[in-house]
Scaffold this motif. Structure first.
Motif, PDB file in Angstrom:
ATOM      1  N   THR A  57       0.670  -1.172  -0.352  1.00 37.43           N
ATOM      2  CA  THR A  57      -0.151   0.135  -0.290  1.00 37.43           C
ATOM      3  C   THR A  57       1.070   1.207   0.000  1.00 37.43           C
ATOM      4  OG1 THR A  57      -1.731  -1.360   1.554  1.00 37.43           O
ATOM      5  CG2 THR A  57      -1.870   1.307   1.516  1.00 37.43           C
ATOM      6  N   ARG A  58       2.278   1.203   0.752  1.00 33.12           N
ATOM      7  CA  ARG A  58       2.756   2.233   1.083  1.00 33.12           C
ATOM      8  C   ARG A  58       4.021   2.578   0.188  1.00 33.12           C
ATOM      9  NH1 ARG A  58       3.070   0.581   5.681  1.00 33.12           N
ATOM     10  NH2 ARG A  58       5.298  -0.526   5.365  1.00 33.12           N
ATOM     11  N   GLY A  59       3.553   1.597  -1.615  1.00 28.51           N
ATOM     12  CA  GLY A  59       4.824   1.786  -2.345  1.00 28.51           C
ATOM     13  C   GLY A  59       6.056   1.035  -2.456  1.00 28.51           C
ATOM     14  N   GLU A  60       6.653  -0.162  -1.273  1.00 23.61           N
ATOM     15  CA  GLU A  60       7.461  -0.360  -1.108  1.00 23.61           C
ATOM     16  C   GLU A  60       7.270  -1.803  -0.889  1.00 23.61           C
ATOM     17  OE1 GLU A  60       7.711   0.161   3.080  1.00 23.61           O
ATOM     18  OE2 GLU A  60       7.183   1.860   3.038  1.00 23.61           O
ATOM     19  N   ILE A 285      -8.275  -8.820   2.786  1.00 22.58           N
ATOM     20  CA  ILE A 285      -8.911  -8.934   2.522  1.00 22.58           C
ATOM     21  C   ILE A 285      -9.217  -8.005   0.921  1.00 22.58           C
ATOM     22  CG2 ILE A 285     -10.699  -9.509   3.661  1.00 22.58           C
ATOM     23  CD1 ILE A 285     -12.063  -6.914   3.420  1.00 22.58           C
ATOM     24  N   GLY A 286      -9.414  -8.808  -0.350  1.00 24.26           N
ATOM     25  CA  GLY A 286      -9.387  -8.430  -1.458  1.00 24.26           C
ATOM     26  C   GLY A 286     -10.518  -7.724  -1.769  1.00 24.26           C
ATOM     27  N   VAL A 287     -11.098  -7.222  -2.851  1.00 24.90           N
ATOM     28  CA  VAL A 287     -12.296  -7.032  -3.840  1.00 24.90           C
ATOM     29  C   VAL A 287     -11.922  -6.850  -4.785  1.00 24.90           C
ATOM     30  CG1 VAL A 287     -14.418  -6.159  -3.691  1.00 24.90           C
ATOM     31  CG2 VAL A 287     -13.586  -5.561  -1.695  1.00 24.90           C
ATOM     32  N   GLY A 312      -2.878  -2.014   4.474  1.00 27.26           N
ATOM     33  CA  GLY A 312      -2.538  -3.655   4.550  1.00 27.26           C
ATOM     34  C   GLY A 312      -4.177  -4.757   5.114  1.00 27.26           C
ATOM     35  N   ARG A 313      -5.331  -3.577   5.155  1.00 25.10           N
ATOM     36  CA  ARG A 313      -6.869  -4.152   5.290  1.00 25.10           C
ATOM     37  C   ARG A 313      -7.348  -4.742   3.647  1.00 25.10           C
ATOM     38  NH1 ARG A 313     -11.173  -7.379   7.459  1.00 25.10           N
ATOM     39  NH2 ARG A 313     -12.468  -6.327   7.499  1.00 25.10           N
ATOM     40  N   LEU A 314      -7.086  -3.804   3.246  1.00 24.47           N
ATOM     41  CA  LEU A 314      -7.372  -3.911   1.721  1.00 24.47           C
ATOM     42  C   LEU A 314      -7.044  -3.986   0.894  1.00 24.47           C
ATOM     43  CD1 LEU A 314     -11.278  -3.625   0.103  1.00 24.47           C
ATOM     44  CD2 LEU A 314     -10.835  -1.152   0.797  1.00 24.47           C
ATOM     45  N   THR A 315      -7.269  -4.366  -0.286  1.00 21.91           N
ATOM     46  CA  THR A 315      -6.535  -4.451  -1.784  1.00 21.91           C
ATOM     47  C   THR A 315      -7.712  -4.541  -2.481  1.00 21.91           C
ATOM     48  OG1 THR A 315      -4.830  -5.754  -0.978  1.00 21.91           O
ATOM     49  CG2 THR A 315      -5.344  -6.541  -3.301  1.00 21.91           C
ATOM     50  N   GLN A 337      -8.082   7.279  -4.130  1.00 17.55           N
ATOM     51  CA  GLN A 337      -6.992   8.800  -3.150  1.00 17.55           C
ATOM     52  C   GLN A 337      -7.101   9.864  -3.091  1.00 17.55           C
ATOM     53  OE1 GLN A 337      -5.158   5.326  -3.680  1.00 17.55           O
ATOM     54  NE2 GLN A 337      -3.447   6.569  -3.436  1.00 17.55           N
ATOM     55  N   ALA A 338      -8.201  10.454  -3.139  1.00 19.43           N
ATOM     56  CA  ALA A 338      -7.880  11.947  -3.224  1.00 19.43           C
ATOM     57  C   ALA A 338      -9.084  11.307  -2.167  1.00 19.43           C
ATOM     58  CB  ALA A 338      -9.255  12.381  -3.914  1.00 19.43           C
ATOM     59  N   ALA A 339      -9.639  10.772  -1.600  1.00 17.22           N
ATOM     60  CA  ALA A 339     -10.176  10.613  -0.589  1.00 17.22           C
ATOM     61  C   ALA A 339      -9.331   9.290   0.639  1.00 17.22           C
ATOM     62  CB  ALA A 339     -11.568   9.186  -0.874  1.00 17.22           C
ATOM     63  N   GLY A 340      -8.017   9.780   0.853  1.00 19.40           N
ATOM     64  CA  GLY A 340      -7.268   9.291   1.206  1.00 19.40           C
ATOM     65  C   GLY A 340      -7.490   7.837   1.720  1.00 19.40           C
ATOM     66  N   VAL A 341      -7.960   6.926   0.997  1.00 22.79           N
ATOM     67  CA  VAL A 341      -7.995   5.866   1.231  1.00 22.79           C
ATOM     68  C   VAL A 341      -7.086   4.980   1.019  1.00 22.79           C
ATOM     69  CG1 VAL A 341      -9.548   3.168   0.637  1.00 22.79           C
ATOM     70  CG2 VAL A 341     -10.522   5.698   0.553  1.00 22.79           C
ATOM     71  N   GLN A 342      -6.420   4.212   2.342  1.00 23.24           N
ATOM     72  CA  GLN A 342      -5.435   3.182   2.516  1.00 23.24           C
ATOM     73  C   GLN A 342      -6.023   1.843   1.956  1.00 23.24           C
ATOM     74  OE1 GLN A 342      -2.025   4.218   3.481  1.00 23.24           O
ATOM     75  NE2 GLN A 342      -3.091   6.080   3.567  1.00 23.24           N
ATOM     76  N   VAL A 343      -5.657   1.607   0.435  1.00 27.52           N
ATOM     77  CA  VAL A 343      -5.729   0.669  -0.218  1.00 27.52           C
ATOM     78  C   VAL A 343      -4.432   0.234  -0.768  1.00 27.52           C
ATOM     79  CG1 VAL A 343      -6.904   1.608  -2.569  1.00 27.52           C
ATOM     80  CG2 VAL A 343      -7.386  -0.273  -1.323  1.00 27.52           C
ATOM     81  N   ALA A 344      -4.188  -1.411  -1.258  1.00 30.31           N
ATOM     82  CA  ALA A 344      -3.619  -1.803  -2.308  1.00 30.31           C
ATOM     83  C   ALA A 344      -3.802  -1.877  -3.347  1.00 30.31           C
ATOM     84  CB  ALA A 344      -2.104  -2.693  -2.035  1.00 30.31           C
ATOM     85  N   TRP A 345      -3.425  -1.663  -4.662  1.00 27.05           N
ATOM     86  CA  TRP A 345      -4.056  -1.363  -6.381  1.00 27.05           C
ATOM     87  C   TRP A 345      -3.365  -3.212  -7.015  1.00 27.05           C
ATOM     88  CZ3 TRP A 345      -8.178   0.795  -7.576  1.00 27.05           C
ATOM     89  CH2 TRP A 345      -8.715   2.013  -7.005  1.00 27.05           C
ATOM     90  N   VAL A 346      -3.943  -4.032  -7.563  1.00 30.11           N
ATOM     91  CA  VAL A 346      -3.309  -4.948  -7.732  1.00 30.11           C
ATOM     92  C   VAL A 346      -4.350  -5.074  -9.481  1.00 30.11           C
ATOM     93  CG1 VAL A 346      -3.321  -7.308  -7.462  1.00 30.11           C
ATOM     94  CG2 VAL A 346      -2.636  -6.281  -5.734  1.00 30.11           C
TER      95      VAL A 346
END
Length: 445
Positions: A57-60, A285-287, A312-315, A337-346
């Motif tokens: 999520t952090r790009g690391e 979890i993922g959606v 790390g919770r949501l992908t 991203q504008a809403a500040g949602v922490q999500v991993a993009w896959v």
């Protein structure tokens, strides 16, 4: 975290893609049996994976998730499990070494036994029967007896998943995943292919680097074992509910049938039972998000599934199709991203690119798979966001299910070794080729 809703309450929500069991008593017996079985994974392992996905999520870090479209009970053999693990290890080594990025390894295995279908029925030669919904539900053979949903299969899936995880754990801790094995992973038909030769050259570089590090006294544990996690689509409610337990450390609920669960494109409606159930468990979890997903849909799902906005919770696993990703994805990413949602993009480059070949086989073009991944990277690069991973249906075997790639498979080749019971998978050569191409994209990300 509120209490887990009971099965009756979940079914009252009218869940999609569920089997219609003819014997309610047999269902109750199977669920009761599953509730007594030991966990397949531990809550602490799920937390560790959540921390790794937080790095994505952090790009690391980069997420590599892959395996069968649909596992089969007959496929639980040492050779099959080893072959799937081997191709994922090879892909991870390519991505790590060629792109210099840590790779989070997650298999579509030890639970991927149920599949959503576009129709409840299948007709062949004038005969109509219930559709095959994966070995967790019914049999693949086109007979009336085979296609009856049988809840005992859920217990069989548990046992098969336990055997698979035992094998995986033995492989990754018993020396098979040691980086010094990079050459032995490149055996049989792969070694003679151009991508196999490219891999062999990289393996030689890795070997020299390892020899140097050993000479100066550096020999980290990470060279000898890997962290590997399991995942599957949380589809059959009876199974996922029965395998949800309260963790003794935290008093929080975890679905202990796997480390990572995802909700499919067909079951991601906000008021759906699947979203409700997964909103309560503490696993990562993922959606799956397809081309009909609006930015408001994505934001509502994030609010429901990750109200604390925990990294790390949501992908979000996007599956647009090669021709739609560049138009459809930017609006989602920008608003999330504008809403500040922490999500991993896959990126799932498989499910939006399926078609029926002239030979009648369901297939995918390798070029379409690459084009969707490239579009995924291009969108994120343009927006300054991190393309966090790929989610791929693949096998470690020499199958002929997807056309194209370095082997230049054609429609006529599909009949040679088409072994999937559901959707077409990349074979091992195509999977390695994908890994090298994605590594090039990552260098530029």
């Amino acid at each position: 975290m509120s209490a887990i809703p009971d099965l009756e309450a979940l079914h009252a929500l009218g869940p999609a893609q569920q089997p219609t069991y003819p014997d309610a008593g047999a269902v109750d017996a199977a669920v009761a049996r599953l509730r007594t079985m030991p966990p397949l994974v531990f809550a602490g392992e799920c937390d560790e994976l959540k921390e790794k996905i937080a790095a994505v999520t952090r790009g690391e870090a980069f997420l590599l998730q892959g395996g069968d479209c649909a596992e089969t009970l007959a496929g639980v053999t040492a050779d099959n499990v080893r072959n799937k693990l081997r191709v994922l290890l090879q892909m991870a080594v390519v991505l790590t070494y060629a792109a210099s990025v840590p790779v989070v390894k997650v298999g579509r295995l030890a639970g991927q036994y149920a599949k959503p279908r576009s129709s409840d029925l299948e007709t062949r030669d004038g005969v109509t029967l219930p559709a095959y919904r994966g070995d967790a539900v019914n049999g693949f053979d086109f007979t009336a007896e085979s296609r009856v949903p049988d809840p005992q299969r859920l217990v069989d899936v548990y046992n098969a998943s336990a055997a698979t995880l035992n094998l995986v754990r033995a492989f990754v801790t018993g020396g098979y995943a040691d980086l010094r094995q990079v050459h032995t992973w490149n055996t049989d038909f792969v070694r003679s292919s151009p991508v196999g030769q490219q891999y062999e050259a990289m393996a030689n570089e890795i070997e020299r680097a390892l020899t140097f590090m050993q000479a100066i006294g550096a020999d980290p544990d990470e060279f000898h074992r890997v962290d590997f996690h399991s995942s599957h689509e949380a589809l059959v409610l009876e199974y996922e509910h029965a395998m949800t337990r309260i963790d003794s450390r935290t008093e929080q609920p975890y679905d202990v049938s796997g480390h990572f669960m995802w909700i499919g494109e067909r079951t991601r409606q906000l008021d759906n039972a699947h979203v409700e159930l997964l909103s309560h468990i503490r696993n990562p979890i993922g959606v799956k998000l397809g081309p009909t997903t609006t930015p408001d849909d994505a934001l509502a799902l994030a609010a429901k599934l990750n109200p604390e906005n925990e990294p790390g919770r949501l992908t979000f696993i996007t599956r647009f199709g090669a021709g739609k990703i560049r138009d459809g994805l930017p609006h989602l990413v920008e608003k999330v991203q504008a809403a500040g949602v922490q999500v991993a993009w896959v990126c799932d480059p498989m499910h939006g690119n399926t078609f029926e070949a002239s030979s009648g086989y369901k297939t995918r073009r390798f070029d379409d798979v690459i084009e969707e991944v490239q579009g995924f990277f291009d969108v994120h690069r343009a927006l300054g966001t991190w393309p966090g991973g790929i989610h791929v249906e693949l096998t470690g075997d020499d199958v002929t299910e997807c056309v194209g790639g370095g082997e230049d498979l054609t429609d006529l080749d599909l009949a040679h070794r088409y072994e999937s019971v559901c959707d077409p998978r990349l074979n091992r050569v195509q999977s390695l080729e994908l890994a090298f191409l994605v590594a090039e994209m990552l260098r530029k990300a």
